[in-house]
Design an enzyme around this catalytic site. Structure first.
Site, short mmCIF file in Angstrom:
data_model
loop_
_atom_site.label_atom_id
_atom_site.label_comp_id
_atom_site.label_asym_id
_atom_site.label_seq_id
_atom_site.Cartn_x
_atom_site.Cartn_y
_atom_site.Cartn_z
N GLU A 228 46.53 33.88 42.06
CA GLU A 228 47.47 33.54 42.81
C GLU A 228 47.10 33.87 43.50
O GLU A 228 48.11 33.76 45.27
CB GLU A 228 49.28 33.70 42.63
CG GLU A 228 49.55 31.78 42.32
CD GLU A 228 48.45 30.85 42.41
OE1 GLU A 228 48.62 31.54 40.91
OE2 GLU A 228 48.54 30.68 43.12
C1 FAD Z 1 44.15 37.00 33.74
C2 FAD Z 1 44.37 36.38 34.82
C3 FAD Z 1 44.58 34.78 35.21
C4 FAD Z 1 44.30 33.67 36.45
N1 FAD Z 1 44.77 32.20 36.09
C5 FAD Z 1 44.31 31.63 36.74
C6 FAD Z 1 44.54 30.06 36.63
O1 FAD Z 1 45.44 29.79 36.00
N2 FAD Z 1 43.54 29.47 37.40
C7 FAD Z 1 43.03 30.34 38.40
O2 FAD Z 1 42.73 28.81 38.69
N3 FAD Z 1 42.34 30.99 38.12
C8 FAD Z 1 43.30 32.09 37.63
N4 FAD Z 1 42.74 33.43 37.64
C9 FAD Z 1 41.77 33.35 38.70
C10 FAD Z 1 42.42 34.01 39.47
O3 FAD Z 1 43.38 33.65 40.68
C11 FAD Z 1 41.01 34.94 40.59
O4 FAD Z 1 40.55 36.06 39.32
C12 FAD Z 1 41.53 36.35 42.30
O5 FAD Z 1 42.07 33.98 43.10
C13 FAD Z 1 40.31 36.57 42.66
O6 FAD Z 1 39.08 35.71 42.47
P1 FAD Z 1 37.71 36.75 42.02
O7 FAD Z 1 38.11 37.40 40.86
O8 FAD Z 1 36.74 36.54 42.28
O9 FAD Z 1 37.99 37.60 42.51
P2 FAD Z 1 36.72 38.61 44.30
O10 FAD Z 1 37.37 36.68 45.39
O11 FAD Z 1 35.64 38.39 44.46
O12 FAD Z 1 37.55 39.87 45.11
C14 FAD Z 1 37.63 40.81 44.86
C15 FAD Z 1 38.25 41.99 45.51
O13 FAD Z 1 37.29 41.07 47.51
C16 FAD Z 1 38.75 41.28 47.33
N5 FAD Z 1 38.25 40.24 49.09
C17 FAD Z 1 37.54 38.67 48.28
N6 FAD Z 1 37.82 38.43 49.44
C18 FAD Z 1 38.26 38.57 50.52
C19 FAD Z 1 38.78 37.89 51.79
N7 FAD Z 1 37.86 37.12 52.39
N8 FAD Z 1 39.05 38.98 52.46
C20 FAD Z 1 39.64 40.13 52.47
N9 FAD Z 1 39.35 40.43 50.50
C21 FAD Z 1 38.18 40.05 50.04
C22 FAD Z 1 39.95 40.74 47.09
O14 FAD Z 1 40.83 40.93 47.25
C23 FAD Z 1 39.89 41.41 45.71
O15 FAD Z 1 40.22 42.74 46.20
C24 FAD Z 1 43.26 34.43 36.99
C25 FAD Z 1 42.58 35.40 36.94
C26 FAD Z 1 42.99 36.90 36.01
C27 FAD Z 1 41.96 37.38 35.84
#
Ligand code: FAD
Length: 567
Positions: free
Chosen positions: A414
């Site tokens: 989220e």
């Molecule tokens: C169990 C689970 C349920 C989920 N449910 C849903 C769902 O129902 N629908 C859906 O669409 N998604 C869902 N997600 C996805 C979830 O919202 C994403 O995993 C989350 O938004 C982070 O994206 P990412 O995993 O690609 O991490 P990344 O974006 O790759 O982030 C990795 C790290 O880098 C940091 N980071 C990245 N960009 C920036 C920035 N611009 N500034 C500062 N820090 C940054 C982040 O804070 C994090 O610490 C779910 C994920 C999980 C694991």
């Protein structure tokens, strides 16, 4: 408008005893499913179907039959017409009972809110009544392998058809309850791009993609081309299927206008962000109750001044410190979540437009703080619960480790807490050139006179709250001044700054609760609220001022070593 006026009781007497009785029943049949969720978990089978534990199905049926899902939703679509605040309380209880299970209704509610705000009349009539009862579930499909925090990088395509529908093709990952056996129908809300859409978030549109097509008479027809390819093995919330979803020329229906999808998603996300912040509180509460019971039972060592062979560990000061830390943070979080929900209700229902606009600004300010402070504390408080159990906390038998594993995700999904902090400093502080946030801090200061009049027992609360608000005001000023010339410096301090906000809000709300309790004529309640507010003010709130350095240090040291030098 202050929390005091917001919570003024009218001549209406809420039927709390009846509500509590019914809620206890729902919690009674959901709470025992928590362990099944963890040990059996959701499963995807060879034929592509996804199942949840049997106990989930019975609990979901009971949840739908009792009508709990619809309580805060409009009567027009079969809901109970209660405020969001009441809905959030139900969500808290359901989440404490079983976080993985409660995610299904939580996501459905987000999808409902998006449809209520932006769906056409025809779409509302077609989907909402069954979603409001919970007969049909909903999902949010944003994430793709290359598009996580940066939603604007998504590439799922949506091609318009002659009949006004669209063909949706792409892959979404991490989709919560993307497929399951709790409801016959799943209404996916999917973000995708039309062929000529602009780059980034400006070119995103939002579509309804039903798992099964809906016939004109409302009955369910053939399967749409939507499939769950696999589900993830996860650290926690095993009962919640986290799905890789494939859309292959699936039929979708545009919500609102093309390229306005992010606006719609924000409706879902703001609702879901408050609900996810609440997950930290809910799971923290369940873990607290378990650790309190354990601390009363487990005997080790002899406490100072005690007689006999040994004492219950609750009599050791360090265990008391942990329990008080849990209890006071939980109290602060509950006040904070409800305050946000009350402002959500005012932003839509207040009679006066200026009041609605101001409430909306405050929701914008509080939402990232609720999400990140709530979920960070969820992690910390479940960790403390585990610590209170000693070695038994680290083994699975007691079940406390499940809470610690389950709640870990809440700081990530989220919008990660880093993204919440960036939202606070990047989008929310600048509202009305900083006047919005400054007015809110001034509103928090208005309680100072009351604290001064409340006498010696409130003296340290007044002093510590004053110090925290001074630090918050000073740091906010720095953020507003620095943001223009050095945004990287502001982003570098954004997480400590968000934490400072959470700490200060918690101190303010606990102090308000203690003042209110002092006037109720119930000495035991007054004492409890005063002690919690004082413990928090003296032992937790001073962290707020201490974060000033980290919040205003800028980016220099963070980037002084180049990436290679970090190895
Ligand atoms: C169990 C689970 C349920 C989920 N449910 C849903 C769902 O129902 N629908 C859906 O669409 N998604 C869902 N997600 C996805 C979830 O919202 C994403 O995993 C989350 O938004 C982070 O994206 P990412 O995993 O690609 O991490 P990344 O974006 O790759 O982030 C990795 C790290 O880098 C940091 N980071 C990245 N960009 C920036 C920035 N611009 N500034 C500062 N820090 C940054 C982040 O804070 C994090 O610490 C779910 C994920 C999980 C694991």
């Amino acid at each position: 408008m202050t929390p005091a006026t917001l919570t003024t009781v009218s001549d209406y007497q809420p039927p709390l005893t009846d509500l509590l009785f019914s809620l206890e029943h729902v919690v009674d049949y959901v709470a025992p499913t928590n362990r099944d969720g963890d040990t059996i978990g959701a499963k995807r089978h060879g034929d592509g179907t996804v199942t949840t534990p049997d106990s989930f199905k019975a609990a979901y049926r009971g949840y739908v039959d009792a009508g709990w899902g619809g309580v805060p939703l409009p009567e027009e679509y079969g809901g109970g017409g209660f405020p969001r605040t009441v809905g959030l309380i139900i969500q808290e209880l359901m989440t404490s009972a079983n976080m993985a299970f409660a995610l299904c209704p939580l996501l459905t509610q987000g999808a409902i809110e998006a449809l209520l705000n932006y769906g056409s009349d025809e779409q509302k009539q077609r989907y909402l009544p069954q979603m409001v009862t919970g007969e049909w579930a909903g999902t949010m499909n944003l994430t793709e392998p290359q598009a996580g925090s940066d939603v604007g990088a998504l590439t799922t395509r949506a091609v318009p058809q002659d009949d006004g529908s669209y063909k949706i093709t792409g892959q979404k990952i991490f989709i919560t309850f993307g497929d399951h056996d709790l409801s016959e129908q799943i209404v996916h809300l999917v973000l995708a791009r039309t062929p000529d859409a602009p780059e980034g978030t400006r070119g995103i549109s939002c579509f309804i993609v039903p798992k099964r097509m809906v016939n004109d008479d409302g009955s369910l027809g053939e399967r749409n081309n939507v499939e769950c390819l696999s589900i993830e093995e996860k650290l926690g919330i095993h009962g919640s299927p986290t799905c890789v979803m494939s859309y292959e020329d699936a039929t979708g229906y545009l919500i609102g206008e093309e390229n306005k999808g992010m606006r719609i998603m924000f409706v879902m996300m703001n609702s879901a962000r408050l609900s996810v912040g609440m997950q930290g509180l809910a799971v923290g509460e369940r873990a607290y109750q378990q650790s309190l019971a354990y601390a009363q039972e487990r005997r080790q060592g002899l406490a100072i001044g005690a007689s006999g062979k040994d004492s219950a560990i609750i009599d050791h000061p360090d265990v008391r410190r942990m329990l008080m830390t849990q209890k006071s943070y939980l109290g602060a979080l509950r006040h904070l979540m409800l305050l946000n929900a009350i402002y959500v209700d005012h932003s839509t229902n207040a009679a006066d437009e200026a009041e609605r606009t101001r409430a909306d600004e405050i929701v914008g300010l509080l939402t990232p703080i609720c999400k990140s402070f709530g979920t960070d504390l969820g992690n910390e408080l479940t960790s403390i619960a585990l610590q209170i159990h000693g070695g038994m906390g680290f083994v699975e038998e007691t079940g406390v480790a499940q809470h610690y594993r389950d709640v870990r995700i809440a700081a990530i999904y989220e919008g990660t807490n880093g993204i919440q902090a960036a939202d606070l400093v990047g989008r929310k502080l600048g509202v009305r050139a900083g006047a919005s946030v400054t007015e809110f801090i001034a509103q928090m200061r208005e309680m100072d006179g009351e604290l001064a009049d409340a006498g010696e027992a409130f003296a340290s609360i007044r002093t510590e709250l004053g110090t925290a608000l001074d630090a918050l005001e000073k740091t906010t000023g720095w953020m507003l001044r620095t943001g223009m010339q050095d945004p990287n410096a502001v982003l570098s301090g954004s997480s400590p700054y968000t934490r400072m906000w959470g700490l200060a809000l918690g101190g303010w709300l606990l102090a308000r609760a203690a003042l209110a309790a002092a006037g109720l004529g119930d000495a035991a309640v007054a004492e409890e609220k005063l002690v919690l507010a004082r413990f928090y003010a003296e032992q937790l709130l001073p962290q707020a001022e201490a974060l000033t350095g980290a919040a205003t240090a800028g980016s220099e040291d963070l980037f002084a070593l180049d990436a290679a030098a970090l190895a």
